[in-house]
Design a protein around this motif. Structure first.
Motif, PDB file in Angstrom:
ATOM      1  N   GLN A  33      13.304   0.755   3.150  1.00 49.28           N
ATOM      2  CA  GLN A  33      13.348  -0.187   4.928  1.00 49.28           C
ATOM      3  C   GLN A  33      12.200  -1.337   4.662  1.00 49.28           C
ATOM      4  O   GLN A  33      12.460  -2.505   4.933  1.00 49.28           O
ATOM      5  CB  GLN A  33      13.063   0.910   5.937  1.00 49.28           C
ATOM      6  CG  GLN A  33      13.849   1.437   6.995  1.00 49.28           C
ATOM      7  CD  GLN A  33      14.846  -0.005   7.340  1.00 49.28           C
ATOM      8  OE1 GLN A  33      14.576  -0.354   8.374  1.00 49.28           O
ATOM      9  NE2 GLN A  33      16.211   0.578   7.089  1.00 49.28           N
ATOM     10  N   VAL A  34      10.750  -0.646   3.755  1.00 52.48           N
ATOM     11  CA  VAL A  34       9.985  -1.994   3.433  1.00 52.48           C
ATOM     12  C   VAL A  34      10.368  -2.140   2.690  1.00 52.48           C
ATOM     13  O   VAL A  34       9.714  -3.522   2.472  1.00 52.48           O
ATOM     14  CB  VAL A  34       8.624  -0.481   3.054  1.00 52.48           C
ATOM     15  CG1 VAL A  34       7.764  -1.575   2.326  1.00 52.48           C
ATOM     16  CG2 VAL A  34       8.339   0.756   3.723  1.00 52.48           C
ATOM     17  N   HIS A  35      10.964  -1.836   1.675  1.00 57.90           N
ATOM     18  CA  HIS A  35      11.344  -2.597   0.025  1.00 57.90           C
ATOM     19  C   HIS A  35      12.120  -3.894   1.239  1.00 57.90           C
ATOM     20  O   HIS A  35      12.186  -4.892   0.422  1.00 57.90           O
ATOM     21  CB  HIS A  35      12.462  -2.183  -0.722  1.00 57.90           C
ATOM     22  CG  HIS A  35      11.928  -1.555  -1.667  1.00 57.90           C
ATOM     23  ND1 HIS A  35      10.043  -2.299  -2.169  1.00 57.90           N
ATOM     24  CD2 HIS A  35      10.774  -0.133  -1.822  1.00 57.90           C
ATOM     25  CE1 HIS A  35      10.360  -1.653  -3.270  1.00 57.90           C
ATOM     26  NE2 HIS A  35      10.019  -0.362  -2.964  1.00 57.90           N
ATOM     27  N   LEU A  38      10.294  -6.691   3.492  1.00 61.75           N
ATOM     28  CA  LEU A  38       8.978  -7.411   2.518  1.00 61.75           C
ATOM     29  C   LEU A  38       9.911  -8.209   1.662  1.00 61.75           C
ATOM     30  O   LEU A  38       9.552  -9.218   1.817  1.00 61.75           O
ATOM     31  CB  LEU A  38       8.459  -5.952   1.086  1.00 61.75           C
ATOM     32  CG  LEU A  38       7.298  -5.953   2.226  1.00 61.75           C
ATOM     33  CD1 LEU A  38       7.129  -4.517   0.737  1.00 61.75           C
ATOM     34  CD2 LEU A  38       6.414  -6.540   2.368  1.00 61.75           C
ATOM     35  N   VAL A  48       4.674  -0.826  -4.698  1.00 60.57           N
ATOM     36  CA  VAL A  48       4.486  -0.279  -3.216  1.00 60.57           C
ATOM     37  C   VAL A  48       4.948   0.800  -3.824  1.00 60.57           C
ATOM     38  O   VAL A  48       5.855   1.503  -4.579  1.00 60.57           O
ATOM     39  CB  VAL A  48       6.299  -0.410  -2.622  1.00 60.57           C
ATOM     40  CG1 VAL A  48       6.572   0.262  -1.434  1.00 60.57           C
ATOM     41  CG2 VAL A  48       5.755  -2.023  -2.085  1.00 60.57           C
ATOM     42  N   ASN A  50       4.956   5.787  -3.525  1.00 68.49           N
ATOM     43  CA  ASN A  50       5.147   6.622  -2.625  1.00 68.49           C
ATOM     44  C   ASN A  50       5.219   8.094  -3.533  1.00 68.49           C
ATOM     45  O   ASN A  50       5.695   7.590  -4.249  1.00 68.49           O
ATOM     46  CB  ASN A  50       6.445   6.855  -2.231  1.00 68.49           C
ATOM     47  CG  ASN A  50       7.735   6.522  -2.572  1.00 68.49           C
ATOM     48  OD1 ASN A  50       8.542   7.731  -2.547  1.00 68.49           O
ATOM     49  ND2 ASN A  50       8.167   5.403  -3.942  1.00 68.49           N
ATOM     50  N   ILE A  81       3.295   5.967   1.963  1.00 71.40           N
ATOM     51  CA  ILE A  81       3.574   5.151   0.704  1.00 71.40           C
ATOM     52  C   ILE A  81       2.068   4.286   1.116  1.00 71.40           C
ATOM     53  O   ILE A  81       1.453   4.666   1.828  1.00 71.40           O
ATOM     54  CB  ILE A  81       4.489   4.420   1.483  1.00 71.40           C
ATOM     55  CG1 ILE A  81       6.007   4.531   1.767  1.00 71.40           C
ATOM     56  CG2 ILE A  81       4.569   3.059   1.345  1.00 71.40           C
ATOM     57  CD1 ILE A  81       6.952   4.923   2.678  1.00 71.40           C
ATOM     58  N   ILE A  83       1.204   0.385   0.540  1.00 67.89           N
ATOM     59  CA  ILE A  83       1.097  -1.007  -0.100  1.00 67.89           C
ATOM     60  C   ILE A  83       0.884  -1.503  -0.266  1.00 67.89           C
ATOM     61  O   ILE A  83      -0.986  -1.735   0.967  1.00 67.89           O
ATOM     62  CB  ILE A  83       2.340  -1.803   1.472  1.00 67.89           C
ATOM     63  CG1 ILE A  83       3.297  -0.771   1.605  1.00 67.89           C
ATOM     64  CG2 ILE A  83       2.628  -3.002   0.916  1.00 67.89           C
ATOM     65  CD1 ILE A  83       4.204  -1.105   2.797  1.00 67.89           C
ATOM     66  N   VAL A  94       1.452  -7.513   6.108  1.00 72.95           N
ATOM     67  CA  VAL A  94       2.445  -6.283   6.321  1.00 72.95           C
ATOM     68  C   VAL A  94       2.674  -5.060   7.004  1.00 72.95           C
ATOM     69  O   VAL A  94       3.084  -4.523   7.541  1.00 72.95           O
ATOM     70  CB  VAL A  94       1.898  -5.718   4.486  1.00 72.95           C
ATOM     71  CG1 VAL A  94       2.315  -4.604   4.543  1.00 72.95           C
ATOM     72  CG2 VAL A  94       2.198  -6.785   3.659  1.00 72.95           C
ATOM     73  N   VAL A  98       5.513  -3.798   9.419  1.00 73.89           N
ATOM     74  CA  VAL A  98       5.617  -2.303   9.020  1.00 73.89           C
ATOM     75  C   VAL A  98       5.579  -2.015  10.814  1.00 73.89           C
ATOM     76  O   VAL A  98       6.479  -0.845  11.547  1.00 73.89           O
ATOM     77  CB  VAL A  98       4.460  -1.113   8.588  1.00 73.89           C
ATOM     78  CG1 VAL A  98       4.072   0.043   8.719  1.00 73.89           C
ATOM     79  CG2 VAL A  98       3.821  -1.605   7.369  1.00 73.89           C
ATOM     80  N   ILE A 152       1.032   5.417   6.045  1.00 71.07           N
ATOM     81  CA  ILE A 152       1.850   4.110   5.725  1.00 71.07           C
ATOM     82  C   ILE A 152      -0.170   3.876   5.140  1.00 71.07           C
ATOM     83  O   ILE A 152      -0.599   3.777   6.697  1.00 71.07           O
ATOM     84  CB  ILE A 152       2.067   2.949   5.704  1.00 71.07           C
ATOM     85  CG1 ILE A 152       4.106   3.942   5.876  1.00 71.07           C
ATOM     86  CG2 ILE A 152       2.387   1.358   5.103  1.00 71.07           C
ATOM     87  CD1 ILE A 152       4.405   3.042   6.480  1.00 71.07           C
TER      88      ILE A 152
END
Length: 366
Positions: A33-35, A38, A48, A50, A81, A83, A94, A98, A152
């Protein structure tokens, strides 16, 4: 290493072993989801990272603080995670992403950037405690996927450096640090914070400058626009060489195929052109002669495909010839266009011979 855990700590560790597959599934879903988010927003970050806590790491934490956790799910950083952004203001961008893709537990989240006193410096980072919303995963057989919290961390590269230094030197440990060392740490932290802010300020200033230059180009105020990579790229969007290219192509009814024109920028700069206004005058002063030069090479051929760079290329050749640069200067242009090759001097000689009888060369000679 053996850890001294009480019965409650051992129970939490047993829960960890049982629930590890759930944390691994959350890890995959959250990182994806994060990748994806972004990428969609076009935000470039330096990393990123984790991880899921190892059993050894968790045991060490439970040995020290196990009594504060009622269940395993009260340990909110088993999965985390991190970032890492290039610029300080990107941390907030960011954070906005999130907040949009995860459920944030605001009672447990902390903005450590706001914890310092006015006269103190130190670790800066934004920590959100999150859950996966049902828009990401909705599995009736594993409802815990929406209940398990994870952390995060969002920070800049320089903040990450500071965190690493703190950890490596033991600055945050229980060992008493002498005042002079604490003062040195504080000075260094202040310097890193200042550099972070200045990098963001510089980027914003450069962005504003580019926008002003683009506006000046669009409005035709070219004498106010310094010739640079950014401004020349904007200038090319106005297609300033198309009219000359079309005149040349009409000689043989040739088709014009695409070509890169940015490599000609250093050539124009080597002519002493400082602004886009200078480039406009350069084009106006040399277009007819560049057309003559191109026609002299095409008239006796059946070439029906020409490069989009032909107009600008001949403008450069004409400028050199009219300035009395001769074969050595022409070779230099060929070197800058084609790279340094043995055949460039022969091309320069051929061009000199081709241009010898043209009217602009006669005027130059007189």
């Amino acid at each position: 290493m053996d850890f001294q855990l009480d019965a409650h700590g051992e129970e939490l560790l047993a829960q960890y072993r049982e629930k590890l597959p759930l944390f691994q599934r959350i890890q995959q879903l959250a990182v994806n989801q994060v990748h994806e988010a972004l990428g969609q927003q076009g935000i470039y970050v330096t990393a990123v990272e984790n991880r899921i806590k190892t059993e050894k790491s968790l045991a060490g934490k439970l040995e020290l603080k196990g009594s504060k956790y009622r269940t395993l799910y009260d340990v909110t950083d088993i999965f985390g995670i991190r970032i890492i952004t290039f610029y300080a203001d990107d941390v907030d961008k960011v954070a906005a992403i999130v907040k949009r893709i995860f459920d944030v537990d605001w009672n447990e989240s902390v903005d450590k950037r706001k914890l310092h006193q006015l006269n103190s410096f130190g670790y800066n980072s934004l920590h959100y405690i999150c859950r996966l919303p049902k828009t990401v995963v909705d599995d009736p057989e594993a409802p815990e996927l929406n209940d398990i919290r994870f952390e995060i961390q969002m920070r800049t590269a320089l903040q990450h450096v500071w965190s690493t230094i703190e950890h490596d030197t033991g600055y945050k440990s229980d060992v008493q640090i002498l005042p002079e060392y604490r003062r040195q740490f504080s000075r260094l932290a202040g310097m890193l914070e200042l550099v972070d802010d200045e990098f963001s300020r510089l980027r914003n200033s450069l962005t504003d400058y580019r926008r002003r230059m683009q506006a000046l180009v669009a409005s035709g105020k070219l004498d106010e626009v310094h010739l640079s990579i950014d401004t020349f790229r904007s200038y090319l969007q106005m297609k300033p060489f198309d009219r000359l290219n079309e005149r040349i192509a009409a000689v043989n009814q040739a088709e014009i195929f695409p070509a890169l024109l940015m490599p000609f920028l250093p050539i124009l700069q080597s002519f002493g052109l400082k602004t886009l206004g200078d480039v406009e005058r350069f084009v106006a002063d040399n277009s007819d002669d560049a057309y003559q030069l191109a026609v002299s090479g095409l008239a006796l051929t059946d070439i029906d495909i020409i490069s989009k760079s032909i107009g600008l290329q001949n403008l450069c050749f004409v400028h050199v010839l009219k300035s009395g640069g001769g074969r050595a200067a022409l070779k230099k242009i060929f070197d800058m266009i084609n790279g340094e090759e043995d055949g460039n001097m022969m091309l320069a000689d051929m061009l000199m011979e081709q241009a010898r009888t043209l009217s602009f060369m006669q005027k130059s000679a007189s």
